[in-house]
Scaffold this active site. Structure first.
Site, short mmCIF file in Angstrom:
data_model
loop_
_atom_site.label_atom_id
_atom_site.label_comp_id
_atom_site.label_asym_id
_atom_site.label_seq_id
_atom_site.Cartn_x
_atom_site.Cartn_y
_atom_site.Cartn_z
CG ASP A 32 4.99 7.61 -1.94
OD1 ASP A 32 4.55 8.51 -1.19
OD2 ASP A 32 4.27 6.94 -2.69
CG ASN A 61 7.13 2.25 1.18
OD1 ASN A 61 8.09 1.54 0.99
ND2 ASN A 61 7.13 3.54 0.89
CB ILE A 107 -0.05 -1.02 1.68
CG1 ILE A 107 -0.20 -2.25 2.58
CG2 ILE A 107 1.15 -1.18 0.75
CD1 ILE A 107 -0.83 -3.44 1.88
CB CYS A 108 2.35 4.27 1.12
SG CYS A 108 2.52 5.68 0.03
CG HIS A 109 2.08 -0.33 -4.06
ND1 HIS A 109 1.73 -0.17 -5.39
CD2 HIS A 109 3.13 -1.19 -4.07
CE1 HIS A 109 2.53 -0.90 -6.15
NE2 HIS A 109 3.39 -1.52 -5.38
#
Length: 198
Positions: free
Chosen positions: A122, A78, A85-87
């Site tokens: 994701d 992620n 950052i994918c969050h």
């Protein structure tokens, strides 16, 4: 105005009651430019690592999420090569879950949790994600290697301790001195970081 007073409060909280394994401070009196460090969690491939992050606080904060990215390279499904950052907590609805009641401390804590429990469904890095799903052992090895290479501060001290076992007293002494001076530098750096905390 709201951003300034809110940030002041948050930084005060972060310096007096920081979440375990997390530190955060502002850089050179720049209220909207923060730095944070997250300690890699025990039992994860990031254990023993110290990961630095850059935090940019937008004008509309807290109605807009802070922008965070890793400055320390990290091998993670992620987090991409430039540290993005994918969050959910870093994106506005409907795609994300940011809301003004969240704060920098809660987002850093959730990033720390994401480090311990990646979300391969994701991903930002598809190849690392499929490795995490289908070849976990290889993922763990690579993530550990990256941590050792980029995030561990006291490698020298550990290596010296291992070499000491089979060395003569004279060699031991000089190596110990080297290790201690390296350790002192690391401690000085962490004291410096703490001093710049608000």
């Amino acid at each position: 105005m709201q951003r300034a007073s809110r940030l002041k409060r948050e930084l005060q909280m972060l310096s007096t009651e920081p979440p375990p394994g997390i530190t955060c401070w502002q850089t050179e009196e720049q209220l909207d430019d923060l730095r944070a460090q997250i300690v890699g969690g025990a039992g994860t491939p990031y254990e023993g690592g110290l990961f630095s992050l850059e935090i940019k606080v937008p004008e509309r904060y807290p109605f807009e999420p802070p922008k965070m990215r890793f400055l320390t390279p990290i091998y993670h499904p992620n987090i991409d090569n430039s540290g993005r950052i994918c969050h959910d907590a870093l994106k506005l609805p409907p795609k994300g879950a940011w809301k003004p009641s969240l704060n920098i401390s809660t987002v850093l804590t959730s990033i720390q949790l994401l480090m311990a429990e990646p979300n391969p469904d994701d991903p930002l890095m598809a190849d690392i994600s499929s490795e995490f799903k289908y070849n976990k052992q290889l993922f763990m090895e690579k993530a550990r290697k990256w941590t050792e290479k980029h995030a561990i501060q006291k490698i020298m001290v550990r290596e010296v301790a291992e070499k000491d076992k089979e060395n003569t007293p004279d060699q031991k002494e000089s190596r110990k001195r080297d290790a201690l001076s390296g350790q002192q530098e690391t401690e000085d750096m962490s004291q410096e970081a703490k001093r710049s905390c608000v």
